[in-house]
Design a protein around this motif. Structure first.
Motif, PDB file in Angstrom:
ATOM      1  N   PHE A  55      10.564  -2.292  -7.492  1.00 12.92           N
ATOM      2  CA  PHE A  55       9.859  -0.967  -7.118  1.00 12.92           C
ATOM      3  C   PHE A  55       8.664  -1.674  -6.201  1.00 12.92           C
ATOM      4  CE2 PHE A  55      11.368   0.649 -11.434  1.00 12.92           C
ATOM      5  CZ  PHE A  55      12.383   1.346 -10.978  1.00 12.92           C
ATOM      6  N   CYS A  56       8.649  -0.713  -5.209  1.00 12.48           N
ATOM      7  CA  CYS A  56       7.803  -0.537  -4.300  1.00 12.48           C
ATOM      8  C   CYS A  56       7.352  -1.969  -3.332  1.00 12.48           C
ATOM      9  CB  CYS A  56       6.186  -0.496  -5.163  1.00 12.48           C
ATOM     10  SG  CYS A  56       5.971   1.156  -6.026  1.00 12.48           S
ATOM     11  N   ARG A  57       8.439  -2.489  -3.084  1.00 12.89           N
ATOM     12  CA  ARG A  57       8.553  -3.772  -2.444  1.00 12.89           C
ATOM     13  C   ARG A  57       8.367  -3.314  -0.756  1.00 12.89           C
ATOM     14  NH1 ARG A  57      13.557  -2.451  -3.888  1.00 12.89           N
ATOM     15  NH2 ARG A  57      15.061  -2.488  -2.160  1.00 12.89           N
ATOM     16  N   ASN A  58       8.168  -4.419  -0.066  1.00 12.52           N
ATOM     17  CA  ASN A  58       8.013  -3.969   1.224  1.00 12.52           C
ATOM     18  C   ASN A  58       9.378  -3.620   1.867  1.00 12.52           C
ATOM     19  OD1 ASN A  58       5.291  -4.415   2.273  1.00 12.52           O
ATOM     20  ND2 ASN A  58       5.482  -6.593   1.730  1.00 12.52           N
ATOM     21  N   GLY A  59       9.286  -3.029   2.914  1.00 12.18           N
ATOM     22  CA  GLY A  59      10.575  -2.491   3.554  1.00 12.18           C
ATOM     23  C   GLY A  59      11.346  -1.379   3.117  1.00 12.18           C
ATOM     24  N   VAL A  60      10.779  -0.663   2.099  1.00 14.83           N
ATOM     25  CA  VAL A  60      11.622   0.366   1.565  1.00 14.83           C
ATOM     26  C   VAL A  60      10.802   1.793   1.310  1.00 14.83           C
ATOM     27  CG1 VAL A  60      13.273  -1.098  -0.091  1.00 14.83           C
ATOM     28  CG2 VAL A  60      11.029  -0.010  -0.877  1.00 14.83           C
ATOM     29  N   ASP A  61      11.339   2.748   1.625  1.00 10.69           N
ATOM     30  CA  ASP A  61      10.506   3.915   1.784  1.00 10.69           C
ATOM     31  C   ASP A  61       9.944   4.539   0.128  1.00 10.69           C
ATOM     32  OD1 ASP A  61      10.567   4.528   4.421  1.00 10.69           O
ATOM     33  OD2 ASP A  61      12.538   5.727   4.203  1.00 10.69           O
ATOM     34  N   GLY A  62       8.722   4.839  -0.115  1.00 14.61           N
ATOM     35  CA  GLY A  62       8.293   5.046  -1.242  1.00 14.61           C
ATOM     36  C   GLY A  62       8.359   4.039  -2.387  1.00 14.61           C
ATOM     37  N   PRO A  90       0.822  -1.157   0.092  1.00 16.83           N
ATOM     38  CA  PRO A  90      -0.159  -0.053  -0.142  1.00 16.83           C
ATOM     39  C   PRO A  90       0.954   1.178   0.145  1.00 16.83           C
ATOM     40  CG  PRO A  90       0.204  -0.680   2.086  1.00 16.83           C
ATOM     41  CD  PRO A  90       0.863  -1.858   1.280  1.00 16.83           C
ATOM     42  N   SER A  91       2.188   1.123   0.473  1.00 15.65           N
ATOM     43  CA  SER A  91       2.822   2.442   0.614  1.00 15.65           C
ATOM     44  C   SER A  91       3.258   3.243  -0.643  1.00 15.65           C
ATOM     45  CB  SER A  91       4.130   1.884   1.283  1.00 15.65           C
ATOM     46  OG  SER A  91       4.966   1.328   0.556  1.00 15.65           O
ATOM     47  N   CYS A  92       3.222   2.530  -1.901  1.00 16.05           N
ATOM     48  CA  CYS A  92       3.558   3.107  -2.926  1.00 16.05           C
ATOM     49  C   CYS A  92       2.334   3.897  -3.712  1.00 16.05           C
ATOM     50  CB  CYS A  92       4.083   2.140  -4.108  1.00 16.05           C
ATOM     51  SG  CYS A  92       5.653   2.420  -4.795  1.00 16.05           S
ATOM     52  N   GLN A 107      -0.960  15.511 -14.203  1.00 14.03           N
ATOM     53  CA  GLN A 107      -0.456  14.166 -14.643  1.00 14.03           C
ATOM     54  C   GLN A 107       0.625  13.630 -13.389  1.00 14.03           C
ATOM     55  OE1 GLN A 107      -1.201  12.176 -17.750  1.00 14.03           O
ATOM     56  NE2 GLN A 107      -3.074  13.910 -17.378  1.00 14.03           N
ATOM     57  N   GLN A 108       0.163  13.459 -12.422  1.00  8.34           N
ATOM     58  CA  GLN A 108       1.093  12.867 -11.394  1.00  8.34           C
ATOM     59  C   GLN A 108       1.556  11.447 -11.365  1.00  8.34           C
ATOM     60  OE1 GLN A 108      -1.609  14.472 -10.693  1.00  8.34           O
ATOM     61  NE2 GLN A 108      -1.120  16.251  -9.530  1.00  8.34           N
ATOM     62  N   LYS A 109       0.818  10.830 -12.151  1.00  9.21           N
ATOM     63  CA  LYS A 109       1.017   9.126 -12.467  1.00  9.21           C
ATOM     64  C   LYS A 109       1.194   8.413 -11.048  1.00  9.21           C
ATOM     65  CE  LYS A 109       1.172  10.238 -16.787  1.00  9.21           C
ATOM     66  NZ  LYS A 109      -0.027   9.767 -17.704  1.00  9.21           N
ATOM     67  N   TYR A 110       0.493   8.442 -10.108  1.00  5.07           N
ATOM     68  CA  TYR A 110       0.731   7.976  -9.020  1.00  5.07           C
ATOM     69  C   TYR A 110       0.637   6.359  -9.029  1.00  5.07           C
ATOM     70  CZ  TYR A 110      -0.281  11.985  -6.382  1.00  5.07           C
ATOM     71  OH  TYR A 110      -0.142  13.448  -5.871  1.00  5.07           O
ATOM     72  N   LEU A 111       1.620   5.531  -8.362  1.00  2.00           N
ATOM     73  CA  LEU A 111       1.760   4.137  -8.636  1.00  2.00           C
ATOM     74  C   LEU A 111       0.856   3.357  -7.758  1.00  2.00           C
ATOM     75  CD1 LEU A 111       5.785   4.052  -8.872  1.00  2.00           C
ATOM     76  CD2 LEU A 111       4.255   3.867 -10.619  1.00  2.00           C
ATOM     77  N   THR A 112      -0.450   3.407  -8.277  1.00  2.00           N
ATOM     78  CA  THR A 112      -1.503   2.851  -7.517  1.00  2.00           C
ATOM     79  C   THR A 112      -1.518   1.154  -7.588  1.00  2.00           C
ATOM     80  OG1 THR A 112      -2.888   2.685  -9.329  1.00  2.00           O
ATOM     81  CG2 THR A 112      -3.053   4.586  -7.871  1.00  2.00           C
ATOM     82  N   ASN A 113      -2.112   0.496  -6.876  1.00  2.00           N
ATOM     83  CA  ASN A 113      -2.181  -0.835  -6.916  1.00  2.00           C
ATOM     84  C   ASN A 113      -2.424  -1.486  -8.258  1.00  2.00           C
ATOM     85  OD1 ASN A 113      -2.657  -0.779  -3.797  1.00  2.00           O
ATOM     86  ND2 ASN A 113      -1.128  -2.390  -4.169  1.00  2.00           N
ATOM     87  N   ALA A 114      -3.612  -0.915  -8.914  1.00  2.00           N
ATOM     88  CA  ALA A 114      -4.085  -1.482 -10.125  1.00  2.00           C
ATOM     89  C   ALA A 114      -3.228  -1.051 -11.162  1.00  2.00           C
ATOM     90  CB  ALA A 114      -5.232  -0.389 -10.322  1.00  2.00           C
ATOM     91  N   LEU A 115      -2.428   0.257 -11.295  1.00  2.00           N
ATOM     92  CA  LEU A 115      -1.318   0.534 -12.296  1.00  2.00           C
ATOM     93  C   LEU A 115      -0.309  -0.526 -12.091  1.00  2.00           C
ATOM     94  CD1 LEU A 115      -0.044   2.379 -14.671  1.00  2.00           C
ATOM     95  CD2 LEU A 115       0.750   3.554 -12.980  1.00  2.00           C
ATOM     96  N   ARG A 116       0.346  -0.858 -11.144  1.00  2.00           N
ATOM     97  CA  ARG A 116       1.352  -1.669 -11.000  1.00  2.00           C
ATOM     98  C   ARG A 116       0.965  -3.244 -11.418  1.00  2.00           C
ATOM     99  NH1 ARG A 116       2.660  -1.537  -4.949  1.00  2.00           N
ATOM    100  NH2 ARG A 116       0.972   0.282  -4.788  1.00  2.00           N
ATOM    101  N   LYS A 117      -0.333  -3.584 -11.064  1.00  2.00           N
ATOM    102  CA  LYS A 117      -0.821  -4.765 -11.478  1.00  2.00           C
ATOM    103  C   LYS A 117      -0.834  -4.951 -12.995  1.00  2.00           C
ATOM    104  CE  LYS A 117      -4.971  -7.448 -11.333  1.00  2.00           C
ATOM    105  NZ  LYS A 117      -6.264  -7.605 -10.627  1.00  2.00           N
TER     106      LYS A 117
END
Length: 571
Positions: free
Chosen positions: A259-266, A185-187, A200-210
């Motif tokens: 990218f966006c894995r657990n344990g990292v900031d952002g 969720p953190s990303c 156009q911020q292009k947030y890395l939502t779960n849906a986009l990453r999926k």
């Protein structure tokens, strides 16, 4: 319901199959394997995935040349950034040394427009409001299923095989790696966009990453499938996997390094354990003068591959606004080499190199293990429509027990080839049925299921998540087991083919999630094409035999990871 277990023991024997039949030796260490490989010359073909733009010291082709397995071989580095499949076939292959018998190929990403997709969906190099992320993803999926994509790969394979066949050689096509951990969720409020104007911020939502991960897994699936079709054409009738073109899947080596894995900031961009380049870790920068020489913003065309496209888009962004310390008139401090974003870092390239070397050195032989196997699934696992009713299980059992101790467990069938295959059953039913056999504590579970969820239209969109639940159920009882998840065979039933591809792509992401959680789950590619189906669903005997060989290859990978332990003594 009774569960039968049958075992056979024998003396172990190690056989190493490499480029030429008959080479035998113990499983090699890195320092020993060069002597086992009958490689004359080797060549690297492809695009920037094997030839990182701006940094020739980081790509896997350079790392391979320093590996003990390949030292002393004469390499040809022919890969060119932005090359398409047709350009590789027409411009790179003719330059091959005629005694080349080992080739690596990274190709196809430019043909599906991956750099344009990343611009529209992630980077927004210059106000990409006019680029529709969803449409580009859909267009890429459509193009991968087209005859144009298939024909381009076929032409490349044909030209490559014309050279390699002179020397009994092989070509190895390298997978792409998925970019994201899509579940964290953190990303969701982070972005890698370089221009946030126009909303156009292009947030890395779960849906986009999926969706972006699914694109990569779909791309890998199509590569593997088109390889299988070519191999069947060139080596008809064989049920071994010693084919002229091989697929190397290094994707799961990137688990816990995306990218966006657990344990990292952002996003984790710039972190040494993130194995993809992005704005913070692509070095060295281009000077302003070098940049303007590369791409004049007034005249450049943003319609090429990585190199031309990214450079041109960034030049236009600088022209539009002050950006990254660079202005239209200022000299600035230098511009990062943007063409390299989303390419593997040195660590990622090393992982690709390791997977290639592992595959060519280890071959397809498993030896010295005590295997208690649960075949789990529906009618294909049961062996429906095979001439002896055993499907892949007979070949699998007979091959493995030559060099291993083997037993099958299950409530169906006749010993020793028992199983837990239930014709017509969907994923949830099969998961429930597993409860009959899991108390026998198999240390290997072979899963091929999902076909009936699609053909019976049983909540198809959520079928991959049900596969994830099945994996969790299996490991909740047999927590030491290795679970090999087959990519389900395609089907010629009306409207089913693309649904099967989508299901396999989504399941590949779920397998990565389970691996990242420390679970011993592996994807198994099945080199069976629609030409090897006898009723549009079930394979011919040759197809079943290929399934057996693919499972053995999956077991070898699991063994290489040190995942196969002794079966738990039943209580």
């Amino acid at each position: 319901m009774a569960v039968t277990l049958f075992a056979c023991t024998f003396a172990s024997l190690i056989t190493l199959l490499v480029f030429f039949t008959g080479n035998t030796a113990g499983a090699p260490t890195s320092g020993q394997c060069a002597a086992n490989l009958a490689i004359k010359n080797w060549a690297s073909l492809g695009d920037s995935y094997s030839n990182i733009v701006g940094d020739g010291l980081q790509d896997y082709e350079a790392l391979m040349s320093a590996d003990p397995c390949l030292q002393g071989r004469k390499p040809q580095y022919l890969s060119i950034p932005s090359a398409s499949l047709s350009q590789i076939a027409s411009q790179q292959v003719p330059k091959l040394n005629q005694d080349t018998n080992f080739m690596t190929i990274s190709a196809g990403a430019n043909d599906i427009g991956l750099v344009q997709i990343l611009d529209a969906c992630v980077y927004n190099w210059i106000g990409s409001a006019s680029l529709d992320c969803a449409k580009l993803l859909s267009d890429a999926a459509t193009f991968m299923a087209s005859s144009a994509f298939a024909n381009s790969w076929h032409e490349l394979f044909t030209r490559v095989q014309a050279v390699s066949s002179k020397n009994a050689g092989k070509a190895y096509v390298i997978s792409n790696a998925a970019f994201f951990d899509e579940t964290t969720p953190s990303c969701t409020t982070n972005s890698l966009a370089v221009y946030a104007g126009d909303g156009q911020q292009k947030y890395l939502t779960n849906a986009l990453r999926k969706n972006l991960n699914e694109l990569i897994h779909r791309f890998n699936w199509w590569q593997n499938y088109l390889i299988a079709k070519f191999n069947r054409e060139k080596v008809p009738g064989t049920d071994t996997l010693e084919f002229p073109v091989q697929f190397v899947d290094a994707d799961d080596r990137f688990n816990t390094h995306r990218f966006c894995r657990n344990g990292v900031d952002g996003t984790g961009s710039g972190d040494a354990n993130t194995w993809f380049s992005t704005t913070q870790n692509v070095q060295p920068p281009l000077s302003r003068a070098a940049y303007e020489k590369l791409s004049a913003p007034a005249t450049c065309a943003a319609n090429g591959g990585w190199n031309e496209y990214a450079t041109c888009r960034m030049a236009k962004a600088i022209q539009k606004t002050s950006f990254l310390g660079l202005t239209k008139s200022g000299s600035g401090t230098g511009l990062t080499n943007w063409e390299r974003v989303f390419h593997p870092t040195t660590r990622g390239e090393s992982a690709i190199r390791d997977e290639i070397v592992s595959q060519i050195a280890q071959g397809n032989t498993l030896s010295g293990h005590n295997l208690r196997i649960l075949p789990l699934g529906a009618s294909i696992t049961a062996g429906f429509a095979s001439s002896d009713g055993n499907g892949f299980r007979k070949v699998l059992y007979d091959t493995l027990r030559k060099t291993n101790t083997v037993s099958f467990v299950g409530s169906q069938g006749t010993a020793p080839l028992v199983h837990e295959g239930h014709p017509g059953w969907i994923i949830q039913d099969v998961s429930n049925a597993a409860s009959a056999s899991l108390p026998s504590r198999p240390n290997v579970v072979l899963v091929h299921v999902g076909t009936n969820d699609i053909l019976q239209n049983k909540d198809v969109d959520n079928a991959p998540e049900r596969m994830g639940a099945l994996i969790d159920h299996v490991l909740s009882v047999a927590n030491d087991a290795v679970v090999l998840i087959a990519q389900i065979l395609p089907s010629t039933r009306p409207g089913a083919f693309d649904q099967f591809v989508t299901f396999n792509a989504r399941v590949a992401s779920i397998i990565n999630q389970k691996q990242a959680q420390g679970k011993k789950v592996l994807k198994v590619w099945m080199p069976v094409t629609t030409d090897e189906l006898q009723d549009g669903v079930h394979p011919t005997d040759a197809g079943y035999n290929k399934m057996a060989q693919a499972y053995i290859k999956g077991l070898q990978r699991a063994a290489d990871k040190g995942w196969i332990g002794q079966p738990v003594v039943k209580v």
